[in-house]
Design an enzyme around this catalytic site. Structure first.
Site, PDB file in Angstrom:
ATOM      1  N   ASP A  27      32.097  39.579  42.860  1.00 25.41           N
ATOM      2  CA  ASP A  27      32.990  38.299  42.261  1.00 25.41           C
ATOM      3  C   ASP A  27      33.305  39.546  40.964  1.00 25.41           C
ATOM      4  O   ASP A  27      32.384  39.107  40.365  1.00 25.41           O
ATOM      5  CB  ASP A  27      33.100  37.212  42.378  1.00 25.41           C
ATOM      6  N   ASP A 122      39.766  41.115  43.854  1.00 28.52           N
ATOM      7  CA  ASP A 122      38.517  41.454  43.811  1.00 28.52           C
ATOM      8  C   ASP A 122      37.151  41.016  43.916  1.00 28.52           C
ATOM      9  O   ASP A 122      36.251  41.016  43.500  1.00 28.52           O
ATOM     10  CB  ASP A 122      38.610  40.956  42.093  1.00 28.52           C
ATOM     11  N   GLU A 123      37.145  40.474  45.443  1.00 25.86           N
ATOM     12  CA  GLU A 123      36.396  39.511  45.449  1.00 25.86           C
ATOM     13  C   GLU A 123      35.803  39.798  47.079  1.00 25.86           C
ATOM     14  O   GLU A 123      37.068  39.069  47.798  1.00 25.86           O
ATOM     15  CB  GLU A 123      36.513  38.012  46.023  1.00 25.86           C
TER      16      GLU A 123
END
Length: 382
Positions: A27, A122-123
């Site tokens: 993350d 983003d994860e």
């Protein structure tokens, strides 16, 4: 028949523990803001937010930790954020920059495994069970990924390593920012017993308050409740709570799964009164939806919808066919259409899209270059 069912249930439970997987949850830290600070080092140490302008009912998409120290958070109206921190620097989102950074990060992930399940831009989850790098050490793989992201992309990323997805996600948030938390199989029971229920994905402020009314504050408290009790108290979610309290999660990392829809929603700490205030919340949700859509790749839309839940827990959804370009005005219009149905303050708003997908009955085709990725269907923004 009953014997067969019991055997399957027992075998399923045993099977979860007979073959432990190595899962990493990655993350990025304050992703949008981190990219902006990377490109403009003069911003470092100053409170920075990425989002819409205060004079246009904008909201904060994300902010750095200097801004969070003032109580600023995602989905907060930019005007409110500016009142809390007059020195706050608000930057307009640059989606192309964020997509470029995300692609670089995805390339780093792919050096170690093809089993990658993106949750957003983003994860992502990574299954490195069969990875031979670093003699198969998931901890060392996670360390390498974090260092390579820092060196090659210029931002920091936190990671959690654990035997399943539930624990890996909890672990990645344990030591933010720029942290790495490892939960080995031998430490699962000890870790879970002390875990506050508010750390469980899906347990928001309202659910945590409901649990507190029944004296449930940690996974240890959940364990003393039978499955039947949890089902009575929390409905279908009781199944997950029963398993999570024991560190059990049999979900696999799924890198390829065709999605039919994608949506985001948020439950507000204070109920919203008035359609204009609700529109401000929709603006923040739209920014988050755009972010998640970037992680999906090119898709053809077939519909859009808005979901509302009132303070007295009544719910309505407006769902319309739509195949054009997404924009904020579309969802604001759906909100206005749904608003008269509620006649009270709102505790929750969600927005989403439906995708054109292959249907066996009418043999409709989708674009051949589409790639599908598994994302969370709904996500609290807080």
């Amino acid at each position: 028949m009953l014997f067969c069912w019991l055997f399957i249930q027992l075998f399923g439970r045993v099977g979860e523990w007979c073959f432990l997987r190595k899962i990493i949850h990655c993350d990025c830290d304050c992703f949008y803001a981190s990219v902006e600070l990377r490109d403009d080092p003069s911003l470092k140490g100053r409170p920075v937010a990425v989002g819409g302008a205060a004079d246009r009912r904008g909201v904060v998409a994300t902010c750095n930790y200097e801004a969070r120290a003032f109580g600023i958070h995602s989905a907060m109206p930019t005007a409110s954020a500016m009142r809390r921190c007059p020195e706050l620097i608000v930057l307009t989102p640059r989606m192309d920059k964020y997509r470029d950074a995300a692609l670089l990060i995805r390339d780093i992930f792919s050096r170690y495994t093809t089993e990658i399940e993106p949750l957003s831009l983003d994860e992502a989850y990574l299954d490195v069970t069969n990875c031979t790098e670093f003699q198969g050490s998931a901890t060392r793989i996670a360390q390498a990924i974090r260092q390579q992201v820092k060196d090659e992309v210029g931002i920091t990323i936190s990671a959690g390593v654990a035997p399943n997805k539930f624990l890996a996600k909890v672990a990645s948030d344990w030591d933010k920012p720029d942290g790495l938390t490892v939960i080995t199989p031998a430490k699962v029971d000890e870790f879970v017993l002390d875990l506050p229920v508010k750390k469980i994905h899906g347990v928001g402020k309202v659910m945590a308050a409901r649990m507190a009314e029944h004296g449930i504050f940690s996974c240890a408290d959940l364990r003393v409740r039978s499955l039947d009790e949890l089902l009575i108290l929390f409905g279908k979610f009781g199944h997950q709570l029963y398993d999570y309290a024991r560190g059990i999660d049999g979900r696999l990392v799924k890198p390829h799964r065709e999605r039919k829809s994608l949506s985001v929603e948020t439950t507000f700490a204070q109920d919203l009164v008035g359609v204009d205030i609700a529109k401000s919340a929709v603006s923040g949700l739209f920014t988050e939806l755009e972010k998640r859509l970037l992680g999906v790749g090119e898709k053809r839309f077939s519909g859009a919808f808005v979901k509302l839940k009132s303070a007295d827990f009544r719910q309505t959804t407006i769902d319309r066919r739509y195949d054009g370009e997404l924009n904020l005005a579309l969802f604001e219009g759906l909100l206005e259409e749904a608003w008269p149905r509620m006649a009270s303050a709102l505790r929750l708003i969600g927005i989403g899209v439906r995708f054109s997908v292959k249907e066996e009955q009418n043999k409709k085709s989708i674009l051949p270059h589409l790639h599908e990725e598994q994302l969370d269907l709904f996500s609290d923004l807080d």
